[in-house]
Design a protein around this motif. Structure first.
Motif, mmCIF file in Angstrom:
data_model
loop_
_atom_site.group_PDB
_atom_site.id
_atom_site.type_symbol
_atom_site.label_atom_id
_atom_site.label_comp_id
_atom_site.label_asym_id
_atom_site.label_seq_id
_atom_site.Cartn_x
_atom_site.Cartn_y
_atom_site.Cartn_z
ATOM 1 N N ASP A 1 0.827 -1.208 0.000
ATOM 2 C CA ASP A 1 0.000 0.000 0.000
ATOM 3 C C ASP A 1 0.864 1.262 0.000
ATOM 4 O O ASP A 1 2.097 1.199 -0.086
ATOM 5 N N SER A 2 0.225 2.422 0.099
ATOM 6 C CA SER A 2 0.938 3.695 0.011
ATOM 7 C C SER A 2 1.887 3.926 1.177
ATOM 8 O O SER A 2 2.805 4.747 1.090
ATOM 9 N N ALA A 3 1.685 3.203 2.284
ATOM 10 C CA ALA A 3 2.572 3.310 3.438
ATOM 11 C C ALA A 3 3.703 2.292 3.393
ATOM 12 O O ALA A 3 4.492 2.193 4.337
ATOM 13 N N TRP B 1 9.968 -13.674 -1.319
ATOM 14 C CA TRP B 1 9.499 -12.701 -2.307
ATOM 15 C C TRP B 1 9.375 -11.322 -1.654
ATOM 16 O O TRP B 1 8.292 -10.750 -1.557
ATOM 17 N N PRO B 2 10.497 -10.735 -1.217
ATOM 18 C CA PRO B 2 10.422 -9.418 -0.584
ATOM 19 C C PRO B 2 9.939 -8.353 -1.570
ATOM 20 O O PRO B 2 10.352 -8.325 -2.723
ATOM 21 N N THR B 3 9.049 -7.496 -1.107
ATOM 22 C CA THR B 3 8.441 -6.494 -1.982
ATOM 23 C C THR B 3 9.048 -5.099 -1.821
ATOM 24 O O THR B 3 8.615 -4.160 -2.491
ATOM 25 N N ALA B 4 10.012 -4.937 -0.936
ATOM 26 C CA ALA B 4 10.814 -3.717 -0.816
ATOM 27 C C ALA B 4 9.995 -2.465 -0.498
ATOM 28 O O ALA B 4 10.485 -1.351 -0.653
ATOM 29 N N GLY B 5 8.751 -2.625 -0.075
ATOM 30 C CA GLY B 5 7.965 -1.487 0.386
ATOM 31 C C GLY B 5 7.535 -0.508 -0.678
ATOM 32 O O GLY B 5 7.096 0.599 -0.365
ATOM 33 N N GLU B 6 7.612 -0.856 -1.950
ATOM 34 C CA GLU B 6 7.241 0.063 -3.020
ATOM 35 C C GLU B 6 5.763 -0.122 -3.377
ATOM 36 O O GLU B 6 5.317 -1.227 -3.687
ATOM 37 N N ARG C 1 3.257 -6.432 -6.193
ATOM 38 C CA ARG C 1 2.405 -7.552 -5.790
ATOM 39 C C ARG C 1 3.216 -8.836 -5.736
ATOM 40 O O ARG C 1 4.251 -8.975 -6.398
ATOM 41 N N ALA C 2 2.708 -9.771 -4.975
ATOM 42 C CA ALA C 2 3.336 -11.086 -4.866
ATOM 43 C C ALA C 2 2.269 -12.112 -4.540
ATOM 44 O O ALA C 2 1.259 -11.801 -3.898
ATOM 45 N N GLU C 3 2.476 -13.335 -5.013
ATOM 46 C CA GLU C 3 1.638 -14.467 -4.619
ATOM 47 C C GLU C 3 2.351 -15.214 -3.496
ATOM 48 O O GLU C 3 3.519 -15.584 -3.634
ATOM 49 N N ILE C 4 1.657 -15.418 -2.390
ATOM 50 C CA ILE C 4 2.264 -16.019 -1.193
ATOM 51 C C ILE C 4 2.214 -17.536 -1.340
ATOM 52 O O ILE C 4 1.174 -18.168 -1.143
ATOM 53 N N GLY C 5 3.346 -18.139 -1.684
ATOM 54 C CA GLY C 5 3.384 -19.539 -2.093
ATOM 55 C C GLY C 5 3.392 -20.561 -0.987
ATOM 56 O O GLY C 5 3.602 -21.755 -1.259
ATOM 57 N N PRO D 1 7.667 -8.401 -10.577
ATOM 58 C CA PRO D 1 7.338 -7.373 -9.581
ATOM 59 C C PRO D 1 5.853 -7.181 -9.324
ATOM 60 O O PRO D 1 5.477 -6.696 -8.254
ATOM 61 N N PHE D 2 5.006 -7.552 -10.277
ATOM 62 C CA PHE D 2 3.570 -7.347 -10.094
ATOM 63 C C PHE D 2 2.797 -8.667 -10.071
ATOM 64 O O PHE D 2 1.587 -8.694 -10.283
#
Length: 373
Positions: free
Chosen positions: A150-152, A184-189, A193-197, A230-231
């Motif tokens: 999210d935006s935060a 699958w770290p998303t780096a806070g950006e 998106r990521a699929e939680i495997g 990334p998405f």
């Protein structure tokens, strides 16, 4: 066509929505229970060419050799569709191996009419297996949650309605957050998106734990830690075309598989099975443990389909032109076979599928050699 079992306006995570859309509610409804089967909507390696089943049969023979030619050899076709692969593998086996092979098709749908009586049709794999468990495009249909930043900079669960409309829900926490941080770290950006495997790790570990000895193979759309999209990869398939992933029961819903995470979870299960037998391995079903993200655990091997099938004798090479003069019919047959083989190993297509090979109590039966092309 909307499946009435999933016709609801409630907001829920993608895992629950996909489970209902693909497999129905209380044993009824769902995309995979429909009469046309998966082949009515998308093309897999199994449907592309009988060469694929021939390669799997050769792999089963190698497992048989590694096991010392047991009196009973098991072959399990996970996510069997309508039994196409298991039927073709049995037909491709040498007579002496076929006579010793016990064949199982694992699928939620009802047993298809006309399937050979010797093939057992089951909702889950049997335990204490000795042989080859082969899962072609199974794990991509094990439902998972989807997370979005999210935006935060916080990863939140994506909620969905049966129309496909989405919104962000609660913060990802607990084991799911640990899985994301590791695999699958998303780096806070914002927007990533990521699929939680995690459910796929658990499912794969459970499947591997069914083997007392032999080989488990997963073949799927895949990615590894060094190249996560990334998405995300969530998508749908309907009547042969990729489409929006609407969880209303009308279409397939799929996402690529983090096969490196599955490999580690399976390695834990495989070690337990090889030490103590396959029964009662509750601990081995708890998911990945022990090694750093992106590292291939000892015992597992990750290959492209191109490398795996070449190691099993599929090259895609055109027949010599001289054959056209000496035996035109043979040349035409060989040319057709070369075209089918080329599709199975093509870069940018089926050849880029990932193969996860997880031996239990045997050496690796497949030596891919160097990969080229």
């Amino acid at each position: 066509m909307v499946d009435k079992a999933t016709d609801s306006g409630e907001w829920r995570g993608w895992r629950a929505a996909t489970q209902a859309a693909l497999y129905g509610v209380d044993g009824t409804g769902g995309f995979y229970r429909r009469s046309e089967g998966p082949a009515g909507h998308f093309r897999t390696s199994v449907h592309a060419s009988p060469l694929f089943a021939g390669a799997v049969a050769r792999l089963l023979c190698r497992v048989d050799e590694a096991l010392g030619r047991p009196s009973s050899l098991d072959f399990v076709d996970m996510a069997a569709g309508r039994g196409e692969l298991v039927t073709a593998v049995l037909a491709a086996l040498p007579a002496d191996v076929a006579a010793r092979t016990r064949a199982y098709a694992v699928e939620f749908a009802d047993r298809p009419a006309g399937l050979a009586h010797r093939i057992e049709w089951l909702p889950e794999p049997p335990r204490q297996l000795t042989g080859l468990l082969f899962a072609n495009e199974w794990l991509d249909n094990v439902p998972v949650e989807v997370a979005e930043v999210d935006s935060a900079g916080v990863a939140r669960r994506v909620l969905v309605r049966d129309t496909g409309a989405e919104r962000l829900g609660e913060r990802v926490s607990g084991a799911e957050a640990e899985w994301l941080a590791r695999w699958w770290p998303t780096a806070g950006e914002e927007g990533l998106r990521a699929e939680i495997g995690l459910p796929r790790d658990t499912a794969w570990a459970a499947a591997v734990s069914c083997l007392e000895g032999g080989l488990a193979v997963a073949v799927d759309y895949a990615h590894t830690a060094d190249a996560r999209p990334p998405f995300g990869t969530l998508t749908g398939f309907l009547e042969g075309r990729e489409t929006a992933p609407v969880p209303d029961g009308s279409r397939d819903i799929t996402a690529h598989v983090a096969l490196d995470a599955c490999a580690e979870a399976g390695a834990t299960a495989g070690k337990g099975a090889s030490r103590e037998g396959a029964a009662g391995k509750g601990a081995s079903r708890e998911g990945a443990a022990g090694k750093g993200a992106g590292r291939e655990p000892v015992g597992a091997r990750l290959l492209t389909q191109r490398a795996a099938l070449r190691a099993l004798g599929i090259s895609g090479a055109r027949p010599p032109l001289a054959l056209a003069s000496t035996d035109p019919s043979a040349y035409v047959r060989a040319l057709a076979g070369a075209g089918e083989a080329a599709e199975l190993i093509a870069p940018g297509g089926l050849g880029d599928f990932g193969w996860l090979l997880q031996p239990v109590g045997i050496p690796h039966p497949l030596d891919p050699g160097p990969e080229t092309g």
